[in-house]
Structures are given as structure tokens and as C-alpha cells.
Motif scaffolding. Structure first.
Motif, PDB file in Angstrom:
ATOM      1  N   TYR A   1       0.823  -1.204   0.000  1.00 20.54           N
ATOM      2  CA  TYR A   1       0.000   0.000   0.000  1.00 20.54           C
ATOM      3  C   TYR A   1       0.859   1.257   0.000  1.00 20.54           C
ATOM      4  CZ  TYR A   1      -4.746   1.755   0.560  1.00 20.54           C
ATOM      5  OH  TYR A   1      -5.964   2.318   0.345  1.00 20.54           O
ATOM      6  N   THR A   2       0.346   2.328  -0.573  1.00 22.54           N
ATOM      7  CA  THR A   2       1.097   3.577  -0.585  1.00 22.54           C
ATOM      8  C   THR A   2       1.292   4.096   0.844  1.00 22.54           C
ATOM      9  OG1 THR A   2       1.232   5.814  -1.477  1.00 22.54           O
ATOM     10  CG2 THR A   2      -0.985   4.990  -1.025  1.00 22.54           C
ATOM     11  N   ASN A   3       2.468   4.631   1.102  1.00 22.37           N
ATOM     12  CA  ASN A   3       2.823   5.201   2.403  1.00 22.37           C
ATOM     13  C   ASN A   3       3.056   4.150   3.495  1.00 22.37           C
ATOM     14  OD1 ASN A   3       3.292   7.897   3.495  1.00 22.37           O
ATOM     15  ND2 ASN A   3       1.658   7.436   4.944  1.00 22.37           N
ATOM     16  N   SER A   4       3.190   2.877   3.099  1.00 19.64           N
ATOM     17  CA  SER A   4       3.366   1.838   4.121  1.00 19.64           C
ATOM     18  C   SER A   4       4.811   1.753   4.599  1.00 19.64           C
ATOM     19  CB  SER A   4       2.915   0.482   3.562  1.00 19.64           C
ATOM     20  OG  SER A   4       3.640   0.170   2.391  1.00 19.64           O
ATOM     21  N   GLY A   5       5.727   2.373   3.851  1.00 18.86           N
ATOM     22  CA  GLY A   5       7.126   2.379   4.282  1.00 18.86           C
ATOM     23  C   GLY A   5       8.057   1.577   3.383  1.00 18.86           C
ATOM     24  N   LYS A   6       7.646   1.348   2.126  1.00 16.88           N
ATOM     25  CA  LYS A   6       8.476   0.576   1.196  1.00 16.88           C
ATOM     26  C   LYS A   6       9.820   1.259   0.961  1.00 16.88           C
ATOM     27  CE  LYS A   6       5.263   0.941  -1.894  1.00 16.88           C
ATOM     28  NZ  LYS A   6       4.334   1.679  -1.031  1.00 16.88           N
ATOM     29  N   SER A   7       9.772   2.548   0.671  1.00 13.48           N
ATOM     30  CA  SER A   7      11.025   3.258   0.380  1.00 13.48           C
ATOM     31  C   SER A   7      11.904   3.347   1.622  1.00 13.48           C
ATOM     32  CB  SER A   7      10.731   4.654  -0.166  1.00 13.48           C
ATOM     33  OG  SER A   7      10.004   4.557  -1.371  1.00 13.48           O
ATOM     34  N   SER A   8      11.282   3.462   2.787  1.00  8.29           N
ATOM     35  CA  SER A   8      12.065   3.506   4.030  1.00  8.29           C
ATOM     36  C   SER A   8      12.803   2.183   4.213  1.00  8.29           C
ATOM     37  CB  SER A   8      11.149   3.736   5.232  1.00  8.29           C
ATOM     38  OG  SER A   8      10.400   4.911   5.050  1.00  8.29           O
ATOM     39  N   LEU A   9      12.120   1.075   3.917  1.00  6.88           N
ATOM     40  CA  LEU A   9      12.771  -0.236   4.039  1.00  6.88           C
ATOM     41  C   LEU A   9      13.853  -0.394   2.973  1.00  6.88           C
ATOM     42  CD1 LEU A   9       9.611  -2.358   4.883  1.00  6.88           C
ATOM     43  CD2 LEU A   9      11.629  -2.088   6.345  1.00  6.88           C
TER      44      LEU A   9
ATOM     45  N   LEU B   1       1.172  10.413  -0.266  1.00 12.42           N
ATOM     46  CA  LEU B   1       0.706   9.235  -0.987  1.00 12.42           C
ATOM     47  C   LEU B   1       1.348   9.261  -2.369  1.00 12.42           C
ATOM     48  CD1 LEU B   1      -3.024   9.110   0.126  1.00 12.42           C
ATOM     49  CD2 LEU B   1      -0.972   8.272   1.235  1.00 12.42           C
ATOM     50  N   PHE B   2       1.800   8.125  -2.811  1.00 12.11           N
ATOM     51  CA  PHE B   2       2.460   7.988  -4.113  1.00 12.11           C
ATOM     52  C   PHE B   2       3.699   8.854  -4.247  1.00 12.11           C
ATOM     53  CE2 PHE B   2      -2.053   6.986  -4.914  1.00 12.11           C
ATOM     54  CZ  PHE B   2      -1.868   5.645  -5.136  1.00 12.11           C
ATOM     55  N   ALA B   3       4.536   8.835  -3.215  1.00 10.21           N
ATOM     56  CA  ALA B   3       5.815   9.536  -3.307  1.00 10.21           C
ATOM     57  C   ALA B   3       6.681   8.839  -4.354  1.00 10.21           C
ATOM     58  CB  ALA B   3       6.513   9.548  -1.951  1.00 10.21           C
ATOM     59  N   THR B   4       6.600   7.520  -4.408  1.00  7.37           N
ATOM     60  CA  THR B   4       7.406   6.746  -5.351  1.00  7.37           C
ATOM     61  C   THR B   4       6.563   6.332  -6.548  1.00  7.37           C
ATOM     62  OG1 THR B   4       8.591   5.779  -3.498  1.00  7.37           O
ATOM     63  CG2 THR B   4       8.822   4.667  -5.622  1.00  7.37           C
ATOM     64  N   LEU B   5       7.007   6.687  -7.741  1.00 12.83           N
ATOM     65  CA  LEU B   5       6.323   6.199  -8.940  1.00 12.83           C
ATOM     66  C   LEU B   5       7.236   5.349  -9.811  1.00 12.83           C
ATOM     67  CD1 LEU B   5       4.080   9.134 -10.173  1.00 12.83           C
ATOM     68  CD2 LEU B   5       3.479   7.196  -8.774  1.00 12.83           C
TER      69      LEU B   5
ATOM     70  N   ASN C   1       4.922  -3.253   9.075  1.00 14.97           N
ATOM     71  CA  ASN C   1       5.868  -2.162   9.322  1.00 14.97           C
ATOM     72  C   ASN C   1       5.265  -1.107  10.269  1.00 14.97           C
ATOM     73  OD1 ASN C   1       8.300  -0.743   8.944  1.00 14.97           O
ATOM     74  ND2 ASN C   1       7.382   0.511   7.316  1.00 14.97           N
ATOM     75  N   LYS C   2       6.094  -0.188  10.708  1.00 13.38           N
ATOM     76  CA  LYS C   2       5.725   0.906  11.629  1.00 13.38           C
ATOM     77  C   LYS C   2       5.246   0.336  12.967  1.00 13.38           C
ATOM     78  CE  LYS C   2       4.378   3.962   7.812  1.00 13.38           C
ATOM     79  NZ  LYS C   2       3.624   5.124   7.370  1.00 13.38           N
ATOM     80  N   ILE C   3       5.817  -0.799  13.342  1.00 16.20           N
ATOM     81  CA  ILE C   3       5.386  -1.473  14.562  1.00 16.20           C
ATOM     82  C   ILE C   3       5.749  -0.630  15.786  1.00 16.20           C
ATOM     83  CG2 ILE C   3       7.409  -2.927  15.131  1.00 16.20           C
ATOM     84  CD1 ILE C   3       3.779  -4.196  14.746  1.00 16.20           C
ATOM     85  N   ASP C   4       6.720   0.289  15.622  1.00 10.17           N
ATOM     86  CA  ASP C   4       7.072   1.200  16.718  1.00 10.17           C
ATOM     87  C   ASP C   4       5.882   2.060  17.133  1.00 10.17           C
ATOM     88  OD1 ASP C   4       7.838   2.124  13.954  1.00 10.17           O
ATOM     89  OD2 ASP C   4       7.959   4.067  14.964  1.00 10.17           O
ATOM     90  N   ARG C   5       4.888   2.167  16.251  1.00  9.66           N
ATOM     91  CA  ARG C   5       3.720   2.982  16.584  1.00  9.66           C
ATOM     92  C   ARG C   5       2.536   2.145  17.057  1.00  9.66           C
ATOM     93  NH1 ARG C   5       3.764   7.519  11.916  1.00  9.66           N
ATOM     94  NH2 ARG C   5       2.058   6.278  11.134  1.00  9.66           N
TER      95      ARG C   5
ATOM     96  N   LEU D   1       8.028  -5.263  12.271  1.00  8.24           N
ATOM     97  CA  LEU D   1       9.287  -4.506  12.254  1.00  8.24           C
ATOM     98  C   LEU D   1       9.055  -3.015  12.091  1.00  8.24           C
ATOM     99  CD1 LEU D   1      11.104  -4.973   8.808  1.00  8.24           C
ATOM    100  CD2 LEU D   1       8.646  -4.873   9.140  1.00  8.24           C
ATOM    101  N   SER D   2      10.132  -2.271  12.290  1.00  6.28           N
ATOM    102  CA  SER D   2      10.092  -0.844  12.033  1.00  6.28           C
ATOM    103  C   SER D   2      11.252  -0.510  11.108  1.00  6.28           C
ATOM    104  CB  SER D   2      10.243  -0.068  13.343  1.00  6.28           C
ATOM    105  OG  SER D   2      10.544   1.282  13.037  1.00  6.28           O
ATOM    106  N   ALA D   3      10.925   0.198  10.023  1.00  4.05           N
ATOM    107  CA  ALA D   3      11.977   0.580   9.074  1.00  4.05           C
ATOM    108  C   ALA D   3      12.988   1.494   9.758  1.00  4.05           C
ATOM    109  CB  ALA D   3      11.358   1.274   7.873  1.00  4.05           C
ATOM    110  N   LYS D   4      12.585   2.063  10.887  1.00  2.00           N
ATOM    111  CA  LYS D   4      13.462   3.010  11.583  1.00  2.00           C
ATOM    112  C   LYS D   4      14.445   2.298  12.500  1.00  2.00           C
ATOM    113  CE  LYS D   4      10.407   6.672  10.887  1.00  2.00           C
ATOM    114  NZ  LYS D   4      10.513   8.026  10.621  1.00  2.00           N
TER     115      LYS D   4
END
Ligand code: GTP
Ligand code: MG
Length: 452
Positions: A239-247, A262-266, A351-355, A374-377
Motif C-alpha cells: 500500500y502507498t505510504n506503508s514504508g516501502k522506500s524507508s525499508l 501518498l504515491f511519493a514513489t512512482l 511495518n511501523k510497529i514502533d507505533r 518490524l520498524s523501518a526506523k
């Protein structure tokens, strides 16, 4: 000091159809709000209504429509006497840059009262429904697809993405082009009509041109991908904004764009897993998915997603901290099915399990026992993910023996790229190489070494 252009204000319109509960409906509207904010508009309110279907001339019932028109300053009725307007679709898309810094700023905008100028409907509506809504509200009307197409337009950077977006955009705009009611054009009525025809023909010609250019680029890409075919490849999808690019950053150390948009990466980016393994593992970051993703947009991004199709492993990323995480998961699964990638082995990454609270984590664990939380951070989490990826490939690899004839020593690097070389020996037939690699890759290496 330069004055900033005013932030366009928008009002959201949602219709709650049968089978959609209140929570899901609220989540849809919330997501539409985030899409609209990504466009840089301020969301000032929502008009929502339960209806059996979105049908007929109007999206909303009479009462709700009047309520909406009162907010936007329209008449609330669709009559020929309603405010004569120019072709909104055309104006909107031709003036897409007007709200950007240094963009053209119309005099009327500067003095505009703070009434919302945009009505954004959370469904795909027909061009005539949009026109009727515009007449009744006196505002620009965009639907969900229109918003997504517009975001794609702004976020496209590579030539390929730009071409794909232009195609999607023209396909979206073409049926929405229309003449101004009441002869708002300089030419006469007849001339106006042929202008419309002309515009449509120009669009058709341009679409054909774009298609050709895109096919050229895609041929190159296919070639490039086929040279990577036997390398170990994983793709981040979801999904968009789920943290793909961060990972992607965490796994490869690359500087891909990460943004709370949303849709930062195309564009698909491919980088090597770090620290590098032997043979190396390639990681790709891909365009995100969203609910009600328009079909022609999915189609135009099919080649971008081809990366996902050809990967040996999909890292399926979900934002676990989002209350709609389960529906995000469903939507992503649906898109993967649609592009035929549901047969590729995958691992679910929450992802974003820290939250997420302890209780939330436990609930997720019960529901998705095989998923990785996990957390990409977290560098530790990224390291563990790297180990998981390596273990996945190790488990799939086999050991074998290849013979590289002395006449073909130039192919040695191909062997090294596609498999792990365990030992090298020599006999009269050539170099005897013991390798460990994916069975398909080894089979293809054998063919390559035997050929010509
Ligand atoms: N707290 C927290 N935030 C995260 C985590 N991973 C990503 N984010 C944030 O979530 C937002 C989106 O991250 P991206 O990596 O750009 O997401 P994406 O999936 O690539 O999004 P698109 O390219 O737009 O589809 C950014 O603001 C990130 O900083 C995480 O594990 N924890
Ligand atoms: Mg991204």
C-alpha cells in the motif's frame, strides 16, 4: 516579501453505499482527505450521504446537494441558468501549475472569498455527473481518479513515469472535455463544436504517439530486466505510504525518496542489498497501491510492477499502525492478483510497529503468525530482515558443478553474478566450477556455457 498563493480549499463528498459500514466509509473519506492534502489542498469539510447507488444525474440527494452548494456558494440547482462556466476539466488540467510557486496566479483567485473552490467526490463519477455537480455548486469537481491522476502527474520524475502519467491523464481528460455552455468561446457555436472534435483528435494522436514512445522505453527496460533475470531479486510491494522506500533505504543504504505523502514513489528503483552478499541480492522499490486504483493507471504501471512479477520473493509491506491495515492488505493482495504476481512467494511485513501498542502487536501476532513485525526506523529490524532474505535464498539454492570451456573464459563473470562460486578446478575440458545458486539460474548458466 512575496505573498504565497492561497491554499486551495476543498470539500469532500462521500456516498456510503450498501455493504460499506460506517468505519470503512469513514476510512475511505479519511484517505481521500490525505490524497487531497497530498495535492496541497486544504480540506475544509465533508458532506456524506447513505445512498443505494451513485446513479442518475446527481451524486447527492437534493437536500445534501443544497447543503453542499451553500458551503461552496453555488445555486444548488442544475439549470441552464446556473453560473455559466468554462470547461472545468480543461481549465483544471491546463492550469495544473497555477497553484505551484511561480505558477500563474489568476486575478480572481487572489480576491476569492474563502469558499472552497473544489468539490472532491470519493467515487468515480461520470463526466455528466461532474458537470451537473459543477453547475450546482459553482466549484471545480474532481473525483477520486482525478485526484490520483493529478498526484501521479506531480510526482512523476523519470521519462517513463511521465509518459505513463500523461497517457492516464489524457485518457481521463478526453471524455471530460466539453464546450462552455452559453457560448463562452470566442468562436461561434459551430466552430466551438469542431474545436472540441479537434481537441479530441489531438488527444487521440498524442495518445498514439505516447504509446509508441513508451513501448520503446519498455523494450529497453525488458532487456535490462532480462539481464537481471537470474540474479537474486526481492521486491518491496504494498500500500502507498506503508514504508516501502524507508525499508529500501534501510536494506540498501540508497537515498530513495521517503515522504509522508501518498504515491511519493512512482518509479521502480533497483539497488543491491547491503552489506553485499555473494551472489548479490537486488532489492526493488515499487509504486504503491491504493483502494479503487483506476484500471488504466494499474495498466500503465504494469511495466513498473513487472519488477515485482520477476522477483523471487515479494516483501509485502503493510502499515501496521494504520487502523485500516487489514483492508490495505486486501487491496494490495487484489492488485497483486490482478497483475498475476500472487504466485510469487511472499513474506508479510507489518511495518511501523514502533507505533503499535503491546496489545496491538499481540493481536497482530495472533492474526498473522507468519508475518514479520518490524520498524523501518530500527537498524536491528533491518538487519534481521536482511538475514531473513538471505535465508530465503539459501533455502532455495542448490549446489552443482559447471564446466566452463577454456575458449569461453569471458563468461566467468556471468557465473559469478548469478551464483556463488564454491571452488574452481581445472581439467582437460575446462574450468570446473562448483556453484551454489537458484536451480533456474544454474540451469540457464549451463545452457549459456554450452551454447555457441
Ligand atoms: N514511525 C514509523 N514511520 C515510518 C516507518 N516506515 C516509514 N515511516 C514513515 O512513513 C512515511 C512513508 O514512508 P515511505 O517509505 O515513503 O512509504 P512508501 O511505502 O515508500 O510510500 P509511497 O512511495 O508513497 O507509496 C514516511 O513519513 C516515513 O518516515 C516506521 O517503521 N515507523
Ligand atoms: Mg515510496
Amino acid at each position: 516579501m512575496e505573498t504565497k498563493p492561497p491554499v486551495p480549499r476543498a470539500i469532500l463528498v462521500g456516498v456510503q453505499l450498501p455493504g460499506v459500514d460506517n468505519v470503512a466509509h469513514a476510512a475511505d473519506i479519511e484517505e481521500l482527505g490525505r490524497l487531497v492534502s497530498t495535492l496541497g489542498y486544504e480540506v475544509v469539510g465533508t458532506i456524506s450521504q447513505k445512498r443505494d447507488e451513485i446513479d442518475g444525474a446527481m451524486v447527492l440527494g437534493k437536500g445534501r446537494l443544497e447543503e453542499l452548494a451553500a458551503i461552496t456558494g453555488g445555486t444548488g440547482v442544475v439549470g441552464s441558468m446556473a453560473i455559466p462556466r468554462k470547461s472545468k476539466a480543461r481549465e483544471r488540467f491546463e492550469d495544473a501549475d497555477a497553484n505551484k510557486p511561480n505558477g500563474r496566479q489568476k486575478e480572481t483567485d487572489r480576491q476569492a472569498p474563502p469558499k472552497p473552490k473544489f468539490v472532491v467526490v470519493d467515487h468515480d463519477i461520470s463526466p455528466s455527473q461532474a458537470r451537473n455537480l459543477e453547475r450546482a455548486t459553482g466549484a471545480h469537481v474532481l473525483d477520486r481518479t482525478g485526484v490520483i491522476v493529478e498526484i501521479f502527474h506531480r510526482h512523476a520524475h523519470s521519462r517513463e513515469a511521465k509518459l505513463q502519467v500523461e497517457m492516464a491523464r489524457l485518457t481521463y481528460v478526453s471524455p471530460r472535455l466539453r464546450e462552455a455552455p452559453g457560448g463562452g468561446r470566442q468562436q461561434g457555436v459551430g466552430a466551438g463544436e469542431s474545436n472540441l472534435e479537434l481537441d479530441r483528435r489531438k488527444i487521440r494522436d498524442r495518445l498514439a504517439e505516447l504509446k509508441e514512445q513508451l513501448e520503446d522505453i519498455q523494450r529497453d527496460n525488458d532487456q535490462r530486466r532480462s539481464t537481471r533475470r537470474d540474479q537474486l531479486r526481492v521486491a518491496l510491494v504494498g500500500y502507498t505510504n506503508s514504508g516501502k522506500s524507508s525499508l529500501m533505504r534501510a536494506l540498501t543504504g540508497s537515498e530513495v525518496l521517503v515522504a509522508d505523502k501518498l504515491f511519493a514513489t512512482l518509479d521502480t528503483t533497483v539497488r543491491t542489498l547491503q552489506p553485499e552478499t555473494k551472489p548479490r541480492v537486488l532489492v526493488s522499490d515499487t509504486v504503491g497501491f491504493i483502494k479503487k486504483l483506476p484500471h488504466d493507471l494499474v495498466a500503465s504501471f504494469r511495466s513498473t510492477l513487472a519488477e515485482a512479477l520477476e522477483a523471487s520473493l515479494l516483501l509485502f509491506v503493510v502499515d501496521a499502525s494504520d487502523p485500516t491495515c487489514e483492508s490495505q492488505l486486501e487491496v494490495s493482495r487484489g492488485v497483486l492478483r490482478e497483475i498475476g504476481a500472487d504466485v510469487v512467494p511472499s513474506r508479510l511485513l507489518l511495518n511501523k510497529i514502533d507505533r503499535v501498542s503491546e496489545a496491538g502487536r499481540a493481536a497482530l501476532r495472533a492474526k498473522h503468525p507468519d508475518a514479520i513485525q518490524l520498524s523501518a526506523k530500527s537498524p536491528e529490524d533491518a538487519a534481521a530482515l536482511r538475514e531473513m532474505i538471505i535465508a530465503f535464498f539459501e533455502a532455495a539454492m542448490v549446489e552443482d558443478r559447471l564446466v566452463l570451456p577454456y575458449a569461453k573464459q569471458g563468461l566467468l563473470n556471468v557465473v559469478y553474478e548469478n551464483a556463488r562460486v564454491l571452488s574452481e578446478d581445472y581439467d582437460t575440458t575446462g574450468r570446473i566450477i562448483k556453484v551454489r545458486g537458484l536451480p533456474d539460474a544454474i540451469a540457464r548458466l549451463r545452457t549459456t556455457l554450452a551454447a555457441s
